[in-house]
Scaffold this active site. Structure first.
Site, mmCIF file in Angstrom:
data_model
loop_
_atom_site.group_PDB
_atom_site.id
_atom_site.type_symbol
_atom_site.label_atom_id
_atom_site.label_comp_id
_atom_site.label_asym_id
_atom_site.label_seq_id
_atom_site.Cartn_x
_atom_site.Cartn_y
_atom_site.Cartn_z
ATOM 1 C CG HIS A 25 -73.873 63.967 87.794
ATOM 2 N ND1 HIS A 25 -73.868 62.603 88.032
ATOM 3 C CD2 HIS A 25 -72.825 64.451 88.503
ATOM 4 C CE1 HIS A 25 -72.889 62.291 88.842
ATOM 5 N NE2 HIS A 25 -72.238 63.387 89.143
ATOM 6 C CE LYS A 49 -69.995 62.396 86.061
ATOM 7 N NZ LYS A 49 -70.110 63.731 86.491
ATOM 8 C CG ASP A 102 -64.599 62.733 63.758
ATOM 9 O OD1 ASP A 102 -64.799 63.962 63.871
ATOM 10 O OD2 ASP A 102 -63.470 62.235 63.576
ATOM 11 C CG HIS A 162 -66.270 59.646 90.913
ATOM 12 N ND1 HIS A 162 -66.477 59.991 89.597
ATOM 13 C CD2 HIS A 162 -67.027 60.510 91.649
ATOM 14 C CE1 HIS A 162 -67.311 61.014 89.529
ATOM 15 N NE2 HIS A 162 -67.662 61.345 90.760
ATOM 16 C CE LYS A 212 -70.469 58.809 88.855
ATOM 17 N NZ LYS A 212 -70.217 59.105 90.216
ATOM 18 C CG ASP A 233 -77.370 36.696 87.738
ATOM 19 O OD1 ASP A 233 -76.738 36.666 88.808
ATOM 20 O OD2 ASP A 233 -78.614 36.643 87.688
#
Length: 300
Positions: A41, A43, A48, A218, A220, A225
């Protein structure tokens, strides 16, 4: 790569142009994926050995808002340079070695000596079913347990295990301003019904829940604080904690944390707040769906 819906023509064009493609943990039975619980999962993009991208965006038309059923796609991705690139590059190389059996050497071609002028502390944390500890989940727990003033969470799914659920409850009871933002539409119905069930439980404790209505949320992210935040691929659900291969960036920086807090407030404009009173008035059929989905939470 771990996608299941990539057309063969794309792969052919890429390889004919000189590119390389690896399949992560493929099924040995055509058209039947028996390893759906162990998907990559992650991504991430490394350019370079000097520039890194990490977050929720996949590569697909729906992530451009071109899929009519989902609409606008609200996600969060970060771009960064510096020493954290080494860890991100190493994560990719380890995955590539596993998928292709190609032994990429850790040379200057992939790990450069470029030094960033920044001063932001950042950790690249990966987790998966091949690890003994749930490192990303433990990072979330650390942030939740350390929060004293506020804790903001954005996730398309809210299906926490018992440790995360109890930590969130304890934070609310300790006077922390806990706010959670989830989508208004499901891409997986059973997961969505379990999400609303857990949201209701946290509402009862005094947390605030916002339903994002300007498309599909979508992102996450978690921020606390004005001190620490995380952006990555790991959802707040049991599958992401235990069964998926995930990677997150944990950032210890006031400026970036405040920026994520501001983004959360900007997104609230496109939300409706779900109060506990409204939640308790949901239809009986919804209560039934939540109960069934909650029962199968560890499998969702």
């Amino acid at each position: 790569m771990g996608g299941r819906y990539i057309h063969k023509s794309y792969i052919t064009q890429l390889t004919e142009a000189g590119g390389k493609v690896g399949r992560f943990f493929p099924s040995k039975i055509p058209l039947l994926n028996l390893k759906v619980n162990y998907r990559n999962h992650r991504k991430l993009v490394i350019i370079d050995g000097a520039i890194g991208y990490l977050g929720g965006f996949n590569v697909g038309n729906e992530y451009l808002g071109l899929k009519e059923s989902m609409g606008y796609w609200r996600d969060t991705h970060i771009r960064f340079k510096g020493g954290a690139i080494y860890d991100l590059q190493l994560r990719f190389i380890l995955d590539w070695r596993f998928a292709t059996k190609e032994n990429i050497e850790l040379t200057g071609r992939y790990l450069t000596d470029e030094i960033s002028n920044g001063n932001v502390a950042m950790q690249i944390v990966s987790s998966g079913p091949d690890e003994v500890e749930d490192q990303v989940k433990e990072g979330y727990l650390k942030i939740i347990n350390s929060a004293r003033n506020y804790l903001y969470i954005q996730s398309p799914y809210l299906v926490p295990d018992q440790s995360i659920l109890e930590a969130l409850k304890l934070a609310v009871r300790s006077g922390v301003d806990v706010r959670i933002m989830i989508p208004n539409k499901p891409d997986h119905p059973f997961v969505y019904w379990a999400t609303t069930s857990y949201a209701g439980e946290l509402l009862r404790e005094g947390a605030k829940v916002y339903i994002y209505e300007n498309g599909f949320l979508h992102a996450k992210t978690i921020v606390a604080d004005d001190m620490v935040c995380s952006v990555g691929t790991c959802n707040f659900d049991i599958r992401s904690f235990r069964l998926n291969f995930e990677v997150n960036g944990f950032i210890y920086d006031e400026k970036i944390s405040i920026k994520l807090k501001e983004i959360f407030h900007e997104d609230i404009v496109y939300c409706r707040e779900l109060s506990y009173e409204i939640y308790t008035q949901r239809p009986l059929v919804m209560k039934f769906k939540e109960s069934i989905s909650r029962l199968f939470s560890p499998l969702l």
